[in-house]
Motif scaffolding. Structure first.
Motif, PDB file in Angstrom:
ATOM      1  N   ILE A 159     -24.699  39.227 -11.284  1.00 22.30           N
ATOM      2  CA  ILE A 159     -23.948  40.276 -10.574  1.00 22.30           C
ATOM      3  C   ILE A 159     -22.737  40.784 -11.353  1.00 22.30           C
ATOM      4  CG2 ILE A 159     -24.733  39.559  -8.271  1.00 22.30           C
ATOM      5  CD1 ILE A 159     -21.888  38.259  -7.982  1.00 22.30           C
ATOM      6  N   GLY A 160     -22.432  40.209 -12.518  1.00 22.96           N
ATOM      7  CA  GLY A 160     -21.287  40.700 -13.286  1.00 22.96           C
ATOM      8  C   GLY A 160     -21.006  39.794 -14.460  1.00 22.96           C
ATOM      9  N   ARG A 161     -19.830  40.017 -15.105  1.00 28.15           N
ATOM     10  CA  ARG A 161     -19.467  39.183 -16.259  1.00 28.15           C
ATOM     11  C   ARG A 161     -18.179  38.400 -16.027  1.00 28.15           C
ATOM     12  NH1 ARG A 161     -21.698  43.512 -19.314  1.00 28.15           N
ATOM     13  NH2 ARG A 161     -19.725  44.618 -19.203  1.00 28.15           N
ATOM     14  N   GLU A 162     -17.210  39.049 -15.340  1.00 28.42           N
ATOM     15  CA  GLU A 162     -15.930  38.388 -15.075  1.00 28.42           C
ATOM     16  C   GLU A 162     -15.557  38.654 -13.624  1.00 28.42           C
ATOM     17  OE1 GLU A 162     -12.929  37.842 -18.614  1.00 28.42           O
ATOM     18  OE2 GLU A 162     -13.311  39.959 -18.241  1.00 28.42           O
ATOM     19  N   ALA A 163     -15.281  37.581 -12.873  1.00 30.99           N
ATOM     20  CA  ALA A 163     -15.084  37.758 -11.427  1.00 30.99           C
ATOM     21  C   ALA A 163     -13.730  37.222 -10.961  1.00 30.99           C
ATOM     22  CB  ALA A 163     -16.203  37.053 -10.670  1.00 30.99           C
ATOM     23  N   VAL A 164     -13.239  37.865  -9.907  1.00 28.44           N
ATOM     24  CA  VAL A 164     -12.089  37.355  -9.142  1.00 28.44           C
ATOM     25  C   VAL A 164     -12.594  37.118  -7.721  1.00 28.44           C
ATOM     26  CG1 VAL A 164      -9.921  38.119  -8.049  1.00 28.44           C
ATOM     27  CG2 VAL A 164     -10.234  38.357 -10.511  1.00 28.44           C
ATOM     28  N   ILE A 165     -12.129  36.034  -7.101  1.00 34.35           N
ATOM     29  CA  ILE A 165     -12.550  35.754  -5.729  1.00 34.35           C
ATOM     30  C   ILE A 165     -11.327  35.807  -4.821  1.00 34.35           C
ATOM     31  CG2 ILE A 165     -13.651  34.056  -4.190  1.00 34.35           C
ATOM     32  CD1 ILE A 165     -15.300  33.123  -6.598  1.00 34.35           C
ATOM     33  N   LEU A 166     -11.411  36.622  -3.791  1.00 32.13           N
ATOM     34  CA  LEU A 166     -10.317  36.686  -2.820  1.00 32.13           C
ATOM     35  C   LEU A 166     -10.701  35.852  -1.612  1.00 32.13           C
ATOM     36  CD1 LEU A 166      -7.617  37.752  -1.818  1.00 32.13           C
ATOM     37  CD2 LEU A 166      -8.820  39.723  -0.867  1.00 32.13           C
ATOM     38  N   GLY A 167      -9.884  34.856  -1.324  1.00 31.22           N
ATOM     39  CA  GLY A 167     -10.136  33.975  -0.180  1.00 31.22           C
ATOM     40  C   GLY A 167     -10.755  32.672  -0.634  1.00 31.22           C
ATOM     41  N   ARG A 187     -12.112  34.305 -13.015  1.00 28.83           N
ATOM     42  CA  ARG A 187     -10.716  34.377 -13.470  1.00 28.83           C
ATOM     43  C   ARG A 187      -9.759  33.700 -12.499  1.00 28.83           C
ATOM     44  NH1 ARG A 187      -9.499  38.434 -17.131  1.00 28.83           N
ATOM     45  NH2 ARG A 187      -7.668  37.118 -17.386  1.00 28.83           N
ATOM     46  N   GLY A 188     -10.181  33.515 -11.267  1.00 29.48           N
ATOM     47  CA  GLY A 188      -9.307  32.808 -10.327  1.00 29.48           C
ATOM     48  C   GLY A 188      -9.716  33.068  -8.891  1.00 29.48           C
ATOM     49  N   VAL A 189      -9.281  32.149  -8.019  1.00 27.19           N
ATOM     50  CA  VAL A 189      -9.477  32.311  -6.569  1.00 27.19           C
ATOM     51  C   VAL A 189      -8.087  32.514  -5.980  1.00 27.19           C
ATOM     52  CG1 VAL A 189     -10.264  31.181  -4.452  1.00 27.19           C
ATOM     53  CG2 VAL A 189     -11.548  30.845  -6.588  1.00 27.19           C
ATOM     54  N   PHE A 190      -7.923  33.577  -5.181  1.00 25.49           N
ATOM     55  CA  PHE A 190      -6.612  33.923  -4.630  1.00 25.49           C
ATOM     56  C   PHE A 190      -6.657  33.803  -3.110  1.00 25.49           C
ATOM     57  CE2 PHE A 190      -7.039  35.647  -8.757  1.00 25.49           C
ATOM     58  CZ  PHE A 190      -5.809  35.405  -9.340  1.00 25.49           C
ATOM     59  N   GLU A 191      -5.700  33.065  -2.563  1.00 21.61           N
ATOM     60  CA  GLU A 191      -5.701  32.755  -1.130  1.00 21.61           C
ATOM     61  C   GLU A 191      -4.356  33.158  -0.535  1.00 21.61           C
ATOM     62  OE1 GLU A 191      -7.786  31.352   1.399  1.00 21.61           O
ATOM     63  OE2 GLU A 191      -5.963  31.970   2.450  1.00 21.61           O
ATOM     64  N   ILE A 192      -4.403  33.924   0.556  1.00 21.24           N
ATOM     65  CA  ILE A 192      -3.158  34.435   1.151  1.00 21.24           C
ATOM     66  C   ILE A 192      -2.365  33.327   1.858  1.00 21.24           C
ATOM     67  CG2 ILE A 192      -4.095  35.142   3.411  1.00 21.24           C
ATOM     68  CD1 ILE A 192      -2.538  37.841   2.939  1.00 21.24           C
ATOM     69  N   LEU A 193      -3.064  32.303   2.350  1.00 21.97           N
ATOM     70  CA  LEU A 193      -2.389  31.210   3.053  1.00 21.97           C
ATOM     71  C   LEU A 193      -1.755  30.250   2.043  1.00 21.97           C
ATOM     72  CD1 LEU A 193      -5.122  30.366   5.728  1.00 21.97           C
ATOM     73  CD2 LEU A 193      -2.951  31.550   6.105  1.00 21.97           C
ATOM     74  N   PRO A 194      -0.788  29.437   2.501  1.00 18.31           N
ATOM     75  CA  PRO A 194      -0.218  28.461   1.568  1.00 18.31           C
ATOM     76  C   PRO A 194      -1.108  27.226   1.377  1.00 18.31           C
ATOM     77  CG  PRO A 194       1.118  28.628   3.579  1.00 18.31           C
ATOM     78  CD  PRO A 194      -0.056  29.555   3.764  1.00 18.31           C
ATOM     79  N   TRP A 195      -2.289  27.210   1.995  1.00 17.99           N
ATOM     80  CA  TRP A 195      -3.236  26.095   1.807  1.00 17.99           C
ATOM     81  C   TRP A 195      -4.656  26.668   1.695  1.00 17.99           C
ATOM     82  CZ3 TRP A 195      -0.083  26.355   6.278  1.00 17.99           C
ATOM     83  CH2 TRP A 195      -0.687  26.947   7.384  1.00 17.99           C
ATOM     84  N   PRO A 196      -5.576  25.910   1.121  1.00 14.88           N
ATOM     85  CA  PRO A 196      -6.945  26.432   0.995  1.00 14.88           C
ATOM     86  C   PRO A 196      -7.619  26.536   2.354  1.00 14.88           C
ATOM     87  CG  PRO A 196      -6.622  24.420  -0.305  1.00 14.88           C
ATOM     88  CD  PRO A 196      -5.408  24.588   0.523  1.00 14.88           C
ATOM     89  N   SER A 197      -8.479  27.562   2.545  1.00 18.83           N
ATOM     90  CA  SER A 197      -9.179  27.644   3.847  1.00 18.83           C
ATOM     91  C   SER A 197     -10.460  26.830   3.857  1.00 18.83           C
ATOM     92  CB  SER A 197      -9.567  29.055   4.252  1.00 18.83           C
ATOM     93  OG  SER A 197      -8.967  30.027   3.554  1.00 18.83           O
ATOM     94  N   ALA A 252      -8.082  41.709 -15.417  1.00 15.71           N
ATOM     95  CA  ALA A 252      -9.308  42.439 -15.788  1.00 15.71           C
ATOM     96  C   ALA A 252     -10.521  41.691 -15.253  1.00 15.71           C
ATOM     97  CB  ALA A 252      -9.385  42.550 -17.307  1.00 15.71           C
ATOM     98  N   CYS A 253     -11.428  42.411 -14.627  1.00 17.04           N
ATOM     99  CA  CYS A 253     -12.672  41.813 -14.119  1.00 17.04           C
ATOM    100  C   CYS A 253     -13.619  42.950 -13.764  1.00 17.04           C
ATOM    101  CB  CYS A 253     -12.404  40.939 -12.885  1.00 17.04           C
ATOM    102  SG  CYS A 253     -11.700  41.827 -11.509  1.00 17.04           S
ATOM    103  N   ASP A 254     -14.916  42.644 -13.665  1.00 20.12           N
ATOM    104  CA  ASP A 254     -15.858  43.695 -13.233  1.00 20.12           C
ATOM    105  C   ASP A 254     -16.478  43.369 -11.877  1.00 20.12           C
ATOM    106  OD1 ASP A 254     -17.613  41.696 -13.851  1.00 20.12           O
ATOM    107  OD2 ASP A 254     -18.699  42.789 -15.404  1.00 20.12           O
ATOM    108  N   THR A 255     -16.024  42.243 -11.293  1.00 18.95           N
ATOM    109  CA  THR A 255     -16.626  41.789 -10.038  1.00 18.95           C
ATOM    110  C   THR A 255     -15.538  41.206  -9.139  1.00 18.95           C
ATOM    111  OG1 THR A 255     -18.640  41.239 -11.247  1.00 18.95           O
ATOM    112  CG2 THR A 255     -18.389  40.223  -9.088  1.00 18.95           C
ATOM    113  N   LEU A 256     -15.600  41.569  -7.858  1.00 17.11           N
ATOM    114  CA  LEU A 256     -14.653  41.000  -6.882  1.00 17.11           C
ATOM    115  C   LEU A 256     -15.456  40.504  -5.684  1.00 17.11           C
ATOM    116  CD1 LEU A 256     -11.776  40.543  -5.725  1.00 17.11           C
ATOM    117  CD2 LEU A 256     -11.855  42.904  -4.881  1.00 17.11           C
ATOM    118  N   LEU A 257     -15.234  39.218  -5.348  1.00 20.24           N
ATOM    119  CA  LEU A 257     -15.924  38.634  -4.188  1.00 20.24           C
ATOM    120  C   LEU A 257     -14.930  38.420  -3.055  1.00 20.24           C
ATOM    121  CD1 LEU A 257     -18.384  38.204  -5.956  1.00 20.24           C
ATOM    122  CD2 LEU A 257     -18.389  35.800  -5.314  1.00 20.24           C
ATOM    123  N   PHE A 258     -15.350  38.727  -1.844  1.00 20.07           N
ATOM    124  CA  PHE A 258     -14.517  38.464  -0.664  1.00 20.07           C
ATOM    125  C   PHE A 258     -15.050  37.254   0.078  1.00 20.07           C
ATOM    126  CE2 PHE A 258     -13.472  42.866  -1.389  1.00 20.07           C
ATOM    127  CZ  PHE A 258     -12.116  42.885  -1.108  1.00 20.07           C
TER     128      PHE A 258
END
Ligand SMILES: Cc1cc2nc3c(=O)[nH]c(=O)nc-3n(C[C@H](O)[C@H](O)[C@H](O)COP(=O)(O)OP(=O)(O)OC[C@H]3O[C@@H](n4cnc5c(N)ncnc54)[C@H](O)[C@@H]3O)c2cc1C
Length: 418
Positions: A159-167, A187-197, A252-258
């Motif tokens: 599905i892509g080459r470089e991904a970022v995951i939100l949540g 490239r990383g997982v980004f979480e809005i809460l101060p702890w993992p969901s 930089a990334c070509d893929t974003l996962l929610f």
């Protein structure tokens, strides 16, 4: 057949949905002695979401070993077939009335199904970008974590080459590892809460073991790219989840996962008049898993989001057994009392209990990570403590249980304090 040519069927118990909850519910009803149990599944195969979860980690509680999602689904479906459950696959329930008449569309035609009892087991769907309002362009390369899982695991697509995951929900964590196996740089997982969901074991096994960064209290504030995603802007957030100006940086990334949450799939339940809880998004049920509509029961992710498939199945077995009691007319006592959510509790289930019920088990989740916790169930009016447990640690992603040893006579409240 009716005069208009519509096929009409009658079954003692009808289960809607053939995932781990629905299959277990059908088995539970058969094992409780009901001969005529029909399970309706819209997909061509049974197993629900488990069919795309090719990683292992399933079945530890039900089968006492860890197996993959498809293996778990296969075992449960084989048991159900062997034990006489009737299946309609490739058949979608379009409507459910309060008096338990289902309208079903199948390859061989449209039919009405009358049920002695109905068990809702339709699972959940994923929250999307629109629902959380992330601005930016609308290029290709944006997926929910579950749809990406489907494409990679069931259709063998890259599905892509470089991904970022939100949540950092479990599906996102599992996909971070899966994409890494597929040669996609996460490239990383980004979480809005101060702890993992997601569950701690998934943070460890899916991120830390592969050196994938997890940034807490962070979110994506912009998506860039014309035809395909070219980068995302991430920012840190304050205690009210608002982006902190000046903290933005471009990745930089070509893929974003929610992976930003799951929503119980209750459109049919609403059609039948089932009252939903704003805290779970699922039905309000009593301790027998019956909704406010007589003879309509609910279990699995359509009732509340489960962290582990085994729990969805255990709940299914119980719903099947209780629906069997209903069909046999062995249900008594309609008066109910409320179970209220107190200090530090995000939700509790069941939300109501029939007066006089004994041995009731409450499922609950906490609002925030806590240590050295006392969880208490009290009578709301008198503050009398009915049960109390000390727990070393509680985290919001884990569902926990507490059993009330005495019979329930008045409204209850559940609280957790450090
Ligand atoms: C991506 C992902 C990864 C996961 N990983 C793990 C893991 O590693 N370990 C673990 O223990 N748990 C895991 N889980 C959790 C676990 O899979 C779920 O808790 C479990 O599948 C829920 O079961 P269910 O039967 O309620 O729902 P589902 O499995 O979603 O099944 C619902 C079924 O209902 C059917 N349906 C819906 N509407 C209709 C209709 N109108 N008519 C007919 N059929 C209908 C759907 O087609 C589907 O087959 C994961 C979940 C997801 C989403």
């Amino acid at each position: 057949m009716t005069e208009t040519g519509t096929v009409v069927e009658r079954h003692d118990i009808v289960v809607i949905g053939g995932g781990p909850a629905g299959l277990a519910a059908a088995l539970g009803a058969r094992r409780a002695g009901i001969d005529d149990v029909l399970l309706i599944e819209r997909d061509r195969v049974l197993g629900g979401i488990l069919n795309q979860c090719i990683h292992d980690g399933f079945g530890l509680f039900l089968y006492k070993e860890t197996i993959s999602g498809p293996e778990y689904a296969e075992r449960l479906a084989e048991d159900a077939a062997r034990e006489g459950v009737i299946f309609h696959t490739g058949a979608m329930v379009l409507d459910l009335s309060p008096d338990r008449v289902l309208r079903v569309n199948a390859a061989d035609g449209y039919r009405l199904v009358r049920a002695g009892a109905v068990i809702l087991a339709m699972g959940c769907r994923e929250r999307t970008r629109d629902m959380i309002g992330i601005p930016g362009t609308r290029p290709a390369g944006i997926f929910t974590a579950g749809s990406a899982q489907n494409m990679v695991n069931l259709h063998n697509l890259k599905i892509g080459r470089e991904a970022v995951i939100l949540g950092s929900g479990d599906v996102g964590l599992i996909m971070a590892r899966r994409l890494t196996f597929e040669g996609i740089k996460v490239r990383g997982v980004f979480e809005i809460l101060p702890w993992p969901s997601g569950l701690e074991r998934n943070v460890r096994q899916c991120l830390q073991d592969f050196g994938i960064p997890l940034e807490l209290s962070s979110t994506v504030v912009d998506i860039r790219g014309r035809d395909r995603v070219s980068s995302v802007i991430v920012a840190r957030v304050d205690g009210s989840s608002r982006p902190i100006p000046g903290s933005e940086r471009e990745i930089a990334c070509d893929t974003l996962l929610f992976s930003v949450g799951l929503i119980p799939e209750n459109e049919l339940s609403k059609r039948a008049g089932v009252v939903l809880s704003p805290l779970t998004g699922g039905a309000v049920v009593d301790e027998t898993l019956m909704t406010g509509v007589p003879g309509v029961f609910s279990c699995g992710n359509v009732l509340h989001i489960h962290d582990v498939a085994d729990w969805a199945s255990f709940e299914g077995f119980e719903a099947g057994r209780r629906a069997a009691e209903f069909v046999r007319g062995r249900r008594s006592g309609a008066e109910t009392v409320e179970v209220r959510v107190g200090e530090n509790i995000r939700y509790v289930l069941p939300q109501i209990v029939r007066r006089g019920a004994s041995g009731v088990t409450l499922n609950f989740r906490v609002r925030r990570p806590m240590r050295s916790v006392a969880v208490e169930v009290r009578e709301a009016a008198s503050d009398r403590i009915l049960t109390r447990v000390k727990l070393y640690r509680l985290i919001p992603s884990e569902m926990r249980q507490i059993r009330i040893p005495t019979s329930v006579e008045d409204a209850l409240e559940i609280v957790a304090h450090e």
